[in-house]
Design a protein around this motif. Structure first.
Motif, mmCIF file in Angstrom:
data_model
loop_
_atom_site.group_PDB
_atom_site.id
_atom_site.type_symbol
_atom_site.label_atom_id
_atom_site.label_comp_id
_atom_site.label_asym_id
_atom_site.label_seq_id
_atom_site.Cartn_x
_atom_site.Cartn_y
_atom_site.Cartn_z
ATOM 1 N N THR A 1 0.810 -1.223 0.000
ATOM 2 C CA THR A 1 0.000 0.000 0.000
ATOM 3 C C THR A 1 0.845 1.276 0.000
ATOM 4 O OG1 THR A 1 -0.108 -0.016 2.421
ATOM 5 C CG2 THR A 1 -1.872 -1.157 1.240
ATOM 6 N N LEU A 2 2.156 1.146 -0.121
ATOM 7 C CA LEU A 2 3.037 2.310 -0.008
ATOM 8 C C LEU A 2 2.912 3.235 -1.214
ATOM 9 C CD1 LEU A 2 5.367 3.708 1.571
ATOM 10 C CD2 LEU A 2 6.952 2.385 0.155
ATOM 11 N N ASP A 3 2.808 4.538 -0.932
ATOM 12 C CA ASP A 3 2.906 5.552 -1.982
ATOM 13 C C ASP A 3 4.380 5.935 -2.083
ATOM 14 O OD1 ASP A 3 3.081 8.611 -2.740
ATOM 15 O OD2 ASP A 3 1.205 7.856 -3.574
ATOM 16 N N MET A 4 5.060 5.437 -3.119
ATOM 17 C CA MET A 4 6.510 5.568 -3.196
ATOM 18 C C MET A 4 7.003 7.014 -3.264
ATOM 19 S SD MET A 4 9.349 3.941 -3.012
ATOM 20 C CE MET A 4 9.025 2.194 -3.342
ATOM 21 N N PRO A 5 6.408 7.897 -4.081
ATOM 22 C CA PRO A 5 6.899 9.285 -4.089
ATOM 23 C C PRO A 5 6.796 9.957 -2.724
ATOM 24 C CG PRO A 5 5.562 8.869 -6.039
ATOM 25 C CD PRO A 5 5.390 7.678 -5.130
ATOM 26 N N THR A 6 5.704 9.696 -2.003
ATOM 27 C CA THR A 6 5.541 10.270 -0.669
ATOM 28 C C THR A 6 6.604 9.731 0.277
ATOM 29 O OG1 THR A 6 3.156 10.519 -0.963
ATOM 30 C CG2 THR A 6 3.966 10.492 1.303
ATOM 31 N N TYR A 7 6.845 8.428 0.215
ATOM 32 C CA TYR A 7 7.864 7.825 1.071
ATOM 33 C C TYR A 7 9.238 8.432 0.809
ATOM 34 C CZ TYR A 7 11.392 4.555 2.673
ATOM 35 O OH TYR A 7 12.522 4.012 3.253
ATOM 36 N N LEU A 8 9.602 8.575 -0.455
ATOM 37 C CA LEU A 8 10.938 9.076 -0.772
ATOM 38 C C LEU A 8 11.095 10.546 -0.409
ATOM 39 C CD1 LEU A 8 11.655 7.195 -4.109
ATOM 40 C CD2 LEU A 8 12.714 6.820 -1.881
ATOM 41 N N ARG A 9 10.038 11.325 -0.578
ATOM 42 C CA ARG A 9 10.124 12.724 -0.159
ATOM 43 C C ARG A 9 10.402 12.822 1.338
ATOM 44 N NH1 ARG A 9 6.202 13.687 -4.201
ATOM 45 N NH2 ARG A 9 4.489 13.327 -2.735
ATOM 46 N N PHE A 10 9.819 11.895 2.090
ATOM 47 C CA PHE A 10 10.084 11.846 3.527
ATOM 48 C C PHE A 10 11.493 11.322 3.801
ATOM 49 C CE2 PHE A 10 10.310 9.120 7.276
ATOM 50 C CZ PHE A 10 10.053 10.034 8.274
ATOM 51 N N ASN A 11 11.815 10.184 3.229
ATOM 52 C CA ASN A 11 13.061 9.497 3.553
ATOM 53 C C ASN A 11 14.297 10.289 3.157
ATOM 54 O OD1 ASN A 11 15.302 7.439 2.400
ATOM 55 N ND2 ASN A 11 14.346 6.580 4.232
ATOM 56 N N LEU A 12 14.251 10.955 2.003
ATOM 57 C CA LEU A 12 15.444 11.613 1.466
ATOM 58 C C LEU A 12 15.718 12.975 2.094
ATOM 59 C CD1 LEU A 12 14.983 10.586 -2.256
ATOM 60 C CD2 LEU A 12 16.885 9.904 -0.783
ATOM 61 N N GLN A 13 14.832 13.431 2.962
ATOM 62 C CA GLN A 13 15.076 14.732 3.590
ATOM 63 C C GLN A 13 16.350 14.716 4.426
ATOM 64 O OE1 GLN A 13 12.338 15.739 7.010
ATOM 65 N NE2 GLN A 13 11.365 13.813 6.400
ATOM 66 N N GLY B 1 12.331 10.065 -13.622
ATOM 67 C CA GLY B 1 11.897 9.002 -14.525
ATOM 68 C C GLY B 1 10.946 8.014 -13.870
ATOM 69 N N VAL B 2 10.858 6.828 -14.457
ATOM 70 C CA VAL B 2 9.937 5.787 -13.987
ATOM 71 C C VAL B 2 10.554 5.067 -12.790
ATOM 72 C CG1 VAL B 2 8.763 3.623 -14.580
ATOM 73 C CG2 VAL B 2 8.976 5.454 -16.292
ATOM 74 N N PRO B 3 9.875 5.036 -11.640
ATOM 75 C CA PRO B 3 10.431 4.331 -10.477
ATOM 76 C C PRO B 3 10.359 2.815 -10.666
ATOM 77 C CG PRO B 3 8.253 5.177 -9.946
ATOM 78 C CD PRO B 3 8.600 5.705 -11.317
ATOM 79 N N THR B 4 11.400 2.126 -10.229
ATOM 80 C CA THR B 4 11.468 0.664 -10.341
ATOM 81 C C THR B 4 10.666 0.024 -9.215
ATOM 82 O OG1 THR B 4 13.568 0.931 -9.186
ATOM 83 C CG2 THR B 4 13.657 0.455 -11.557
ATOM 84 N N PHE B 5 9.355 0.196 -9.281
ATOM 85 C CA PHE B 5 8.449 -0.264 -8.235
ATOM 86 C C PHE B 5 7.219 -0.847 -8.902
ATOM 87 C CE2 PHE B 5 5.224 1.046 -4.835
ATOM 88 C CZ PHE B 5 5.516 -0.029 -4.014
ATOM 89 N N LYS B 6 6.834 -2.066 -8.487
ATOM 90 C CA LYS B 6 5.693 -2.766 -9.063
ATOM 91 C C LYS B 6 5.841 -2.844 -10.589
ATOM 92 C CE LYS B 6 2.552 -1.940 -5.206
ATOM 93 N NZ LYS B 6 1.237 -1.439 -4.756
ATOM 94 N N GLU B 7 4.838 -2.382 -11.357
ATOM 95 C CA GLU B 7 4.916 -2.483 -12.828
ATOM 96 C C GLU B 7 6.041 -1.626 -13.403
ATOM 97 O OE1 GLU B 7 2.116 0.663 -11.556
ATOM 98 O OE2 GLU B 7 2.211 -1.506 -11.160
#
Length: 220
Positions: free
Chosen positions: A53-65, A150-156
């Motif tokens: 259920t993870l929203d990857m862009p949201t996670y990375l915006r948080f994680n990469l801070q 670009g396209v994130p390497t996540f799911k499809e």
């Protein structure tokens, strides 16, 4: 180049654990991250990843801070130490043997992970992979930003990125062997010609039973 490819997920497939979580813990241990709530929030988001259920862009915006305003060269120094001290002891012996067997047959070795590319590529180098794909992160002023490039390497997205890579290779109708632990990789599992489940999560084990994919348990 032979028209066969050996493709591996990274986290919990080739190594014990998730390299993104381990990286956060490393930054905490080195006191680069000082907020304990950050580590807990990171773990909560990884639980969402495992649940699909993870929203990857949201996670990375948080994680990469945590890396904001840190020069790429400094991150690279930390990464080298992280891979040597944390990751290498976690590589499964079966992973090394499996990669070696495909390499002996002349197959290109590709690691595709939903972890950020600067981590994936460092680890893939230690595994002697020919190609490493992760989630590319935009840079600005010599630092990593919090935005996906670009396209994130996540799911499809893993399938899309692989196909984009294949289009630039002397390959036609590649035969793909794929190894993974995660149901997030079901699109790639369905796309591959032969799929192998390593330490599969519960959802992936159910799919493996349905599709008769071989299942393995790898240990340190």
């Amino acid at each position: 180049m032979q028209n066969q490819l050996a493709i591996f997920d990274l986290d919990d497939t080739l190594i014990q654990g998730d390299s993104s979580v381990l990286w956060t813990q490393y930054l905490w241990d080195k006191q680069i991250i000082r907020d304990p709530q950050f580590v807990e929030a990171d773990k909560a988001m990884m639980a969402q990843y495992n649940a699909g259920t993870l929203d990857m862009p949201t996670y990375l915006r948080f994680n990469l801070q945590t890396l904001a305003n840190v020069k790429v060269e400094q991150v690279d120094i930390w990464l080298d130490d992280f891979v040597q001290t944390v990751i290498l002891p976690r590589i499964y012996p079966e992973a090394i043997r499996t990669i070696a067997n495909y390499r002996a047959k002349g197959l290109p070795i590709i690691v595709i992970s939903a972890t950020v590319a600067f981590i994936v590529k460092k680890i893939a180098d230690q595994l002697n992979a020919d190609v490493a794909m992760g989630i590319d992160i935009k840079q600005k002023d010599g630092c990593y930003t919090r935005e996906i490039d670009g396209v994130p390497t996540f799911k499809e997205g893993k399938v899309k990125r692989l196909l984009a890579w294949v289009r630039h290779q002397p390959i036609t109708d590649a035969y793909i062997y794929f190894y993974t632990d995660s149901a997030n990789d079901l699109p790639m599992c369905q796309f591959a010609d032969e799929t192998f489940i390593v330490n599969g999560d519960s959802r992936l084990q159910q799919a493996a039973t349905e599709y008769n994919w071989p299942q393995y348990t790898w240990h340190l």
